[in-house]
Write a protein that holds these residues in place. Structure first.
Motif, PDB file in Angstrom:
ATOM      1  N   ARG A 197      33.164  41.455  14.277  1.00  0.00           N
ATOM      2  CA  ARG A 197      33.410  41.935  15.647  1.00  0.00           C
ATOM      3  C   ARG A 197      34.169  40.861  16.424  1.00  0.00           C
ATOM      4  O   ARG A 197      33.767  39.701  16.456  1.00  0.00           O
ATOM      5  CB  ARG A 197      32.093  42.249  16.357  1.00  0.00           C
ATOM      6  N   SER A 199      35.759  39.920  20.176  1.00  0.00           N
ATOM      7  CA  SER A 199      35.855  40.197  21.609  1.00  0.00           C
ATOM      8  C   SER A 199      36.931  39.283  22.195  1.00  0.00           C
ATOM      9  O   SER A 199      36.937  38.078  21.921  1.00  0.00           O
ATOM     10  CB  SER A 199      34.514  39.938  22.310  1.00  0.00           C
ATOM     11  N   SER A 201      39.472  38.572  25.824  1.00  0.00           N
ATOM     12  CA  SER A 201      39.888  38.866  27.189  1.00  0.00           C
ATOM     13  C   SER A 201      41.240  38.213  27.431  1.00  0.00           C
ATOM     14  O   SER A 201      41.541  37.159  26.870  1.00  0.00           O
ATOM     15  CB  SER A 201      38.872  38.323  28.208  1.00  0.00           C
ATOM     16  N   HIS A 216      39.359  43.213  29.123  1.00  0.00           N
ATOM     17  CA  HIS A 216      38.454  42.874  28.026  1.00  0.00           C
ATOM     18  C   HIS A 216      38.585  43.920  26.913  1.00  0.00           C
ATOM     19  O   HIS A 216      38.640  45.122  27.180  1.00  0.00           O
ATOM     20  CB  HIS A 216      37.001  42.821  28.516  1.00  0.00           C
ATOM     21  N   TRP A 217      38.627  43.428  25.667  1.00  0.00           N
ATOM     22  CA  TRP A 217      38.744  44.307  24.517  1.00  0.00           C
ATOM     23  C   TRP A 217      37.758  43.855  23.439  1.00  0.00           C
ATOM     24  O   TRP A 217      37.495  42.679  23.283  1.00  0.00           O
ATOM     25  CB  TRP A 217      40.159  44.281  23.929  1.00  0.00           C
ATOM     26  N   THR A 218      37.235  44.820  22.699  1.00  0.00           N
ATOM     27  CA  THR A 218      36.358  44.526  21.568  1.00  0.00           C
ATOM     28  C   THR A 218      36.744  45.438  20.404  1.00  0.00           C
ATOM     29  O   THR A 218      36.973  46.639  20.611  1.00  0.00           O
ATOM     30  CB  THR A 218      34.880  44.754  21.921  1.00  0.00           C
TER      31      THR A 218
END
Length: 226
Positions: A197, A199, A201, A216-218
């Motif tokens: 994962r 994350s 920004s 923000h992206w994940t």
């Protein structure tokens, strides 16, 4: 005299109206430029994350059931919430170049590194560090044995890193990698990891000084074997 005063009043009113119109036009132009900057940065970041997801989903390719597919993410020394680097591995098929009947493989290391770029002033007393996420690769020759569980380490003692073309925009404010097990829970053991994962920004900027906003992206990538 009255005519002169009327003319002066008219000039003042006209000047005020023109000034207000110019101010409105300037703000509208600035808003359009900021919107365009944010859109361009967002498109670049989404493209980079999509490409990174495909790249990380290849971790462990051709390893069979072997679990040595990645290293644990390395935290940044000055900011533990940031991931300074993350490395994963795969095997690429190189055919049988020496004609001995054995399949030759190339052990490929892929490393993502958080590289400081510049400081962004977000207030009179606060500066924010912006980064770029850089992708490096290393190819090392090896042979895959009949039993994939006995997969040997690469012949070379250490990787020789070469910077690749994969780079994020230099607008990253946060980058963090977590390893997840098959249930989606965080794990610190790379051999138990089934998912990666990421994350991230980023902050689009206007005129290289003014921040537009923070996005923000994940994304989550499954690693092989699936």
């Amino acid at each position: 005299m009255q005519i002169l005063l009327d003319q002066l009043s008219a000039l003042l009113v006209a000047g005020t109206v023109i000034f207000l119109m110019l101010g409105t036009q300037l703000r509208a132009t600035e808003a359009n430029v900021q919107s365009a900057s944010a859109y361009a940065a967002r498109a670049q970041s989404v493209s980079f994350l999509s490409w990174m997801e495909k790249d990380m989903s290849l971790a462990g390719s051709n390893f069979g059931q072997h679990r040595n597919r990645m290293s644990a993410p390395v935290a940044d020394a000055s900011d533990p919430d940031q991931t300074q680097s993350f490395t994963f591995f795969r095997l690429d098929d190189d055919g049988d170049p020496d004609g001995d009947g054995e399949s030759e493989k190339v052990w490929v290391d892929v490393r993502y590194t958080l590289v400081p770029d510049r400081m962004l002033a977000i207030s009179d007393s606060t500066d924010l560090q912006l980064y770029q996420v850089r992708r490096d690769t290393s190819a090392r020759a090896t042979q895959i044995p009949a039993d994939p569980l006995d997969l040997a380490e690469p012949i070379a003692a250490a990787p020789t890193w070469v910077e690749s073309t994969g780079r994020s925009p230099a607008l990253v404010s946060y980058f963090h990698v977590d390893l997840l097990d098959g249930r989606g829970a965080e794990t610190t053991d790379p051999e138990n990891a089934e998912f990666i994962r990421v994350s991230m920004s980023y902050i689009p900027t206007y005129s290289d000084e003014l921040a537009v906003a923070e996005y923000h992206w994940t994304m989550t990538a499954g690693v092989q074997p699936y």
